[in-house]
Design a protein around this motif. Sequence first.
Motif, PDB file in Angstrom:
ATOM      1  N   GLN A   1      -4.159  10.172  -1.410  1.00 38.22           N
ATOM      2  CA  GLN A   1      -4.299   9.130  -2.425  1.00 38.22           C
ATOM      3  C   GLN A   1      -3.829   7.819  -1.806  1.00 38.22           C
ATOM      4  O   GLN A   1      -2.760   7.762  -1.200  1.00 38.22           O
ATOM      5  CB  GLN A   1      -3.472   9.458  -3.666  1.00 38.22           C
ATOM      6  CG  GLN A   1      -3.933  10.713  -4.374  1.00 38.22           C
ATOM      7  CD  GLN A   1      -3.108  11.025  -5.610  1.00 38.22           C
ATOM      8  OE1 GLN A   1      -2.229  10.271  -5.999  1.00 38.22           O
ATOM      9  NE2 GLN A   1      -3.394  12.162  -6.226  1.00 38.22           N
TER      10      GLN A   1
ATOM     11  N   PHE B   1      -7.356   1.974  -6.059  1.00 39.67           N
ATOM     12  CA  PHE B   1      -6.866   3.337  -5.866  1.00 39.67           C
ATOM     13  C   PHE B   1      -8.039   4.229  -5.493  1.00 39.67           C
ATOM     14  O   PHE B   1      -9.128   4.091  -6.042  1.00 39.67           O
ATOM     15  CB  PHE B   1      -6.212   3.855  -7.153  1.00 39.67           C
ATOM     16  CG  PHE B   1      -5.869   5.319  -7.125  1.00 39.67           C
ATOM     17  CD1 PHE B   1      -4.673   5.763  -6.592  1.00 39.67           C
ATOM     18  CD2 PHE B   1      -6.764   6.264  -7.616  1.00 39.67           C
ATOM     19  CE1 PHE B   1      -4.366   7.113  -6.561  1.00 39.67           C
ATOM     20  CE2 PHE B   1      -6.468   7.614  -7.588  1.00 39.67           C
ATOM     21  CZ  PHE B   1      -5.258   8.037  -7.054  1.00 39.67           C
ATOM     22  N   GLU B   2      -7.815   5.154  -4.553  1.00 46.99           N
ATOM     23  CA  GLU B   2      -8.818   6.172  -4.230  1.00 46.99           C
ATOM     24  C   GLU B   2      -8.128   7.526  -4.088  1.00 46.99           C
ATOM     25  O   GLU B   2      -7.049   7.619  -3.500  1.00 46.99           O
ATOM     26  CB  GLU B   2      -9.560   5.839  -2.929  1.00 46.99           C
ATOM     27  CG  GLU B   2     -10.557   4.721  -3.087  1.00 46.99           C
ATOM     28  CD  GLU B   2     -11.464   4.564  -1.873  1.00 46.99           C
ATOM     29  OE1 GLU B   2     -11.118   5.073  -0.780  1.00 46.99           O
ATOM     30  OE2 GLU B   2     -12.527   3.937  -2.021  1.00 46.99           O
ATOM     31  N   ARG B   3      -8.802   8.540  -4.639  1.00 45.77           N
ATOM     32  CA  ARG B   3      -8.364   9.926  -4.455  1.00 45.77           C
ATOM     33  C   ARG B   3      -9.394  10.596  -3.559  1.00 45.77           C
ATOM     34  O   ARG B   3     -10.579  10.670  -3.906  1.00 45.77           O
ATOM     35  CB  ARG B   3      -8.277  10.647  -5.795  1.00 45.77           C
ATOM     36  CG  ARG B   3      -7.878  12.110  -5.654  1.00 45.77           C
ATOM     37  CD  ARG B   3      -7.730  12.780  -7.015  1.00 45.77           C
ATOM     38  NE  ARG B   3      -7.408  14.185  -6.830  1.00 45.77           N
ATOM     39  CZ  ARG B   3      -8.217  15.184  -7.182  1.00 45.77           C
ATOM     40  NH1 ARG B   3      -9.385  14.934  -7.750  1.00 45.77           N
ATOM     41  NH2 ARG B   3      -7.853  16.426  -6.965  1.00 45.77           N
TER      42      ARG B   3
ATOM     43  N   ARG C   1     -12.176   6.617  -7.996  1.00 42.38           N
ATOM     44  CA  ARG C   1     -11.854   5.251  -7.588  1.00 42.38           C
ATOM     45  C   ARG C   1     -11.384   4.491  -8.825  1.00 42.38           C
ATOM     46  O   ARG C   1     -11.964   4.605  -9.897  1.00 42.38           O
ATOM     47  CB  ARG C   1     -13.079   4.574  -6.988  1.00 42.38           C
ATOM     48  CG  ARG C   1     -12.830   3.168  -6.478  1.00 42.38           C
ATOM     49  CD  ARG C   1     -14.035   2.614  -5.746  1.00 42.38           C
ATOM     50  NE  ARG C   1     -14.212   3.323  -4.477  1.00 42.38           N
ATOM     51  CZ  ARG C   1     -15.383   3.794  -4.042  1.00 42.38           C
ATOM     52  NH1 ARG C   1     -16.470   3.659  -4.777  1.00 42.38           N
ATOM     53  NH2 ARG C   1     -15.472   4.409  -2.884  1.00 42.38           N
TER      54      ARG C   1
ATOM     55  N   GLU D   1       0.834  -1.202   0.000  1.00 40.68           N
ATOM     56  CA  GLU D   1       0.000   0.000   0.000  1.00 40.68           C
ATOM     57  C   GLU D   1       0.864   1.245   0.000  1.00 40.68           C
ATOM     58  O   GLU D   1       1.748   1.389   0.835  1.00 40.68           O
ATOM     59  CB  GLU D   1      -0.916   0.015   1.222  1.00 40.68           C
ATOM     60  CG  GLU D   1      -1.832   1.231   1.252  1.00 40.68           C
ATOM     61  CD  GLU D   1      -2.785   1.195   2.430  1.00 40.68           C
ATOM     62  OE1 GLU D   1      -3.886   0.639   2.281  1.00 40.68           O
ATOM     63  OE2 GLU D   1      -2.414   1.721   3.497  1.00 40.68           O
TER      64      GLU D   1
ATOM     65  N   TYR E   1      -3.104   3.907  -2.793  1.00 36.95           N
ATOM     66  CA  TYR E   1      -2.890   3.004  -3.924  1.00 36.95           C
ATOM     67  C   TYR E   1      -2.530   1.635  -3.360  1.00 36.95           C
ATOM     68  O   TYR E   1      -1.480   1.465  -2.757  1.00 36.95           O
ATOM     69  CB  TYR E   1      -1.753   3.536  -4.793  1.00 36.95           C
ATOM     70  CG  TYR E   1      -1.687   2.977  -6.191  1.00 36.95           C
ATOM     71  CD1 TYR E   1      -1.930   1.636  -6.467  1.00 36.95           C
ATOM     72  CD2 TYR E   1      -1.337   3.797  -7.260  1.00 36.95           C
ATOM     73  CE1 TYR E   1      -1.857   1.135  -7.748  1.00 36.95           C
ATOM     74  CE2 TYR E   1      -1.253   3.304  -8.556  1.00 36.95           C
ATOM     75  CZ  TYR E   1      -1.514   1.969  -8.785  1.00 36.95           C
ATOM     76  OH  TYR E   1      -1.426   1.467 -10.060  1.00 36.95           O
ATOM     77  N   GLN E   2      -3.400   0.655  -3.559  1.00 36.64           N
ATOM     78  CA  GLN E   2      -3.165  -0.693  -3.063  1.00 36.64           C
ATOM     79  C   GLN E   2      -2.878  -1.631  -4.225  1.00 36.64           C
ATOM     80  O   GLN E   2      -3.618  -1.676  -5.201  1.00 36.64           O
ATOM     81  CB  GLN E   2      -4.388  -1.202  -2.292  1.00 36.64           C
ATOM     82  CG  GLN E   2      -4.670  -0.401  -1.040  1.00 36.64           C
ATOM     83  CD  GLN E   2      -5.861  -0.945  -0.274  1.00 36.64           C
ATOM     84  OE1 GLN E   2      -6.785  -1.492  -0.864  1.00 36.64           O
ATOM     85  NE2 GLN E   2      -5.822  -0.788   1.034  1.00 36.64           N
ATOM     86  N   ARG E   3      -1.782  -2.372  -4.081  1.00 38.27           N
ATOM     87  CA  ARG E   3      -1.427  -3.420  -5.031  1.00 38.27           C
ATOM     88  C   ARG E   3      -1.479  -4.732  -4.251  1.00 38.27           C
ATOM     89  O   ARG E   3      -0.707  -4.925  -3.309  1.00 38.27           O
ATOM     90  CB  ARG E   3      -0.035  -3.159  -5.607  1.00 38.27           C
ATOM     91  CG  ARG E   3       0.055  -1.857  -6.388  1.00 38.27           C
ATOM     92  CD  ARG E   3       1.506  -1.518  -6.735  1.00 38.27           C
ATOM     93  NE  ARG E   3       1.586  -0.316  -7.536  1.00 38.27           N
ATOM     94  CZ  ARG E   3       1.770   0.910  -7.033  1.00 38.27           C
ATOM     95  NH1 ARG E   3       1.875   1.080  -5.727  1.00 38.27           N
ATOM     96  NH2 ARG E   3       1.843   1.954  -7.829  1.00 38.27           N
TER      97      ARG E   3
END
Length: 196
Positions: free
Chosen positions: A161, A176-178, A187, A146, A163-165
Amino acid sequence: MTAGYAAGARPILTRLVLTAALLALLGHWQSAWANDLSRFLGTYVGQATVEDLATGEQQKRDLDIVVAPYRKHGLRVDWITVGLVDGRRDVPGVKRWSQTALFEPAADNDFLVEVGEIDLFSERRETEPIEGDPVRWTRVDGNLLETNSFMVLEDGRYELQVYQRILTDIGMDIRFERIVDGETLRRVTGSTARAE
């Protein structure tokens, strides 16, 4: 003399043993940390859907992600996003974004913080969040890598922001969320496969 020497040497010997044990533990921890990171290394390709939550508009994008080692215990993440036109990338109007983030372990070693590339010919500039520079950090939690990015906007509001991988059997899922002032505006969800 021999007994006095032996008694005086005990504290030194104890410190040496404790130091060796601590170094061994640190080496084991760094090895475990490196193993956690190594699972994410590779090249991933796939697609994602970008959703504008204010308008409900959705767009398809191609993804190209490379996760590689950086320096001794760090991580380099490169990602290219291609905004498709009617699901195609070989027509006018296609957009392409490319970004790179370099991370090194934080002082407490529980997560990594973003660092700038080393340039021997220019003065190093510190990150200034109040001037709009993003502060980024990343962490590993099982199969999750993350990355968070925080910045102060020009009008004083904040943007976060996330960002999850997430590792899967074939590659990585993307989330991903902003978020601006607590409201999620965008999203992104997608899937990738590990490329050969």
